[in-house]
Write an enzyme that holds these catalytic residues in place. Sequence first.
Site, PDB file in Angstrom:
ATOM      1  CG  ASP A 118      14.202  35.572  12.206  1.00 32.75           C
ATOM      2  OD1 ASP A 118      15.024  35.913  11.341  1.00 32.75           O
ATOM      3  OD2 ASP A 118      14.522  35.050  13.286  1.00 32.75           O
TER       4      ASP A 118
ATOM      5  CD  GLU B 175      19.026  33.890   9.456  1.00 31.11           C
ATOM      6  OE1 GLU B 175      19.029  35.074   9.080  1.00 31.11           O
ATOM      7  OE2 GLU B 175      18.876  33.534  10.640  1.00 31.11           O
TER       8      GLU B 175
END
Length: 828
Positions: A412, A482
């Site tokens: 992330d 994702e």
Amino acid sequence: IPGATYRIGAMFANQEMPEDSPFRVAWWYRIEFDLPAGNPDDRIRLHLDGVNYRANVWLNGQRVATADEIAGAYRIYALDVTAAAHSGHANALALEVFAPQAKDLAISFVDWNPTPPDKNMGLWQGVWLSGSGPVAIRHPHVISHLDRWAISTASGSAGAAHLTVGADLKNGSDSPASGTLDATIKSPIEDPIKESTGEIHIRQSVLLQPHEEKHVIFTPESFPALNITHPRVWWPYQMGSPELYDLKLEFTIAPDVAHAKAPPRLSDSQYVSFGISQITSELTPEGHRLFRVNGRRLLVRGAAWTPDILQRRSTSRLGWMSPGRLEAEFSYVRGMNLNTIRLEGKMDEDYFFDLADRMGILVLPGWCCCDAWQNGAKWDDDTRRIAAASLTDQLRRLRNHPSVLAWLNGSDEAPPPDIERMYLDIEKQLDWPKPILSAASARTTPLSGASGVKMAGPYDTVPPVYWYTDKNNGGAFGFSTEISQGPAIPQIESLRRFLPAASLWPINDDWDYHAGGGQFKNINRFTHALEQRYGASANLEDYVWKAQAAAYDGERAMFEAYARNKYRSTGVIHWMLSGAWPSLIWNLYDYYLRPHAGYFGTKKACEPLHIQYSYDDQSIVVVSDAAKPVTGLRVKAAVYNLDLTEKFRREAPVDVPADAALRAFTLPKLEGLSTTYFLRLRLENAKGEILSRNFYWLSTVPDRLDWPHTTYFYTPLESPADLRALNSLPPATVRATASFFSAEFGRNGTGIAHVRLENTGKTLAFLLRLKVTCGKSGEEILPVLWDDNYFELFPGETRELHASYHLQDCTTTKPEVEVTAWNVNRKP
């Protein structure tokens, strides 16, 4: 324990590791074993391939490593235990293993499922011994460079490959060691036409001082045999053949002057498999990350992997983890026509990567998010040391695997500059041959520039039109690492396996326990949107059928949108592929290896030659992944009301360019449609053979999204499409005949079911589901690979399909095929 059964949910009742938890203390592993006698100067090494998190190690009562040295879940150790080992006698090995603490670089599942209360402490990879003479060979590797990339998958290659072979040599003795390092390269496939099938033998002399470790390389400049013409190039399975080579390294010690007549002695040998390929990446003019394999563009279509929550190995013979599970899961990846598996901090066993190499499936590994791996700015010196060593060990393990697509230094978030500098220095030192991205999200760093990928959601339910119309987040542009539809409701058979009978309906806290964490702690958003579009659920079975329809429609739309927009869209990774335990979210097949409708929606969307509908502009599109143009095709489209009254029909010839998406025509605005209506598509060749088919259930009432209230995990519906009329479809009658035969090959032989279906009624059979059972009304045989599933059958129409399965999964009775559908043989 073989034969034992457990209710797995009971194991995770308390996630906080209370004071009386048995995992707050160290756990011991102990084994006794015999070592064969060897030469006096032999070296013995103890290998620890995965310890979570710290360990003290004793051999025969002598501590050979401390918990300060054995630290890090992703470290790989080769400890020289020669001084403590008893060659020719019994030995005792003991490991005292400590659980990871909150700030450790350990194994986590983030919000995918509950955290095991032991934090996955213990030995999660192999423990083994190896022996050698004074000099050991470590970390053998081969790096390939193609000077002219292959274009034709038929010939396999063009131009030449230039190989660099390397290894580390370690002299464990107190004396200098002089000898030769021999390298032999051979293709395991014999073909007298190809030059590459002949063995390559190269050699160089090496001198090592006492306890010296030296990196030795063979370069193509110094060893011309490493310049291979017409090599067998490794390709992902959809682009060509995943060809592999074998490398054998041997170090032979020359006799010293005093023993000149003594024969040379083989000190160590190592074997490794590798592929000749070259993977590169670049930023498109729009700033999107585009990957190339051997020079050819690649639209990445994949899903994210998770191992079993208790780290049970896929090849274990205990309980449900039967031999061949990992092979089955990889077969499911290919069965869905996906080409990539992403690993977020889940560096699986070596066999995982070996299988990916052999099956031609790409793997995208990297560190995890939302735990200590993402907090590099707060690391102390010891954590930095562990991070550096972990990266070194994992890259050494992975760099020979042609299946590895790239490495992600962050998920992330990108690492802070000093940590990224450390990572990049290690990657350069190890000659890491694949692309490196700073993060799996849209990040730009001073050292690496723009990642070229995005992680902007959604992770929860959105209607099909979202993927075509979103321009800022997860829509079909760029490379999304994702995204998903969110909840993935298993079929009713699976729900009955992990939910208590009293909790099956209505949805309750027991269901929530099998959802995720944080924003994903329940499936309320999904259920609300589902019932807005399809109507309220009358019972559990009704809810499951509606969920299957939504899953098929949603997964298909996501992958189709990215395919239509290639190469403005360059990659899409579904979050996720598998489940670590029985789960209601983020998977394409469930914990019991039962594919649900989302699996088949994905399979349909990712066909290598595919016809599809665009939810934004109503165009009919043909997508081809072929390296050459596909010509002489015919597109057919027909629109039907709910009662199957035909409202529109059109045909058109098309020639599709190589690796492209082509709009054939656009559906006109039609009057007099029922609120819910159907679209049927066919793609045929010049002989009239069907190459691709597709079927959509649509609404004259469009889904309208509430764009201003978009979050990182979804965009809510402002008003839904109206598909409620599907509930009024009359019952359909379908006649099925099945024949079974076996192919005696593979692990235990393969069973084949051939099924012929005929719609003998006057109404549409919608969302037909086939399953092979062990006997009439028996358990479904899993894993299973179907040609197609969850499809439609018009009145009077017939279809023939095949399924393959393991013969060992039904040995006591004759298999049967069971047919159900939205409106066929539904049972409460």
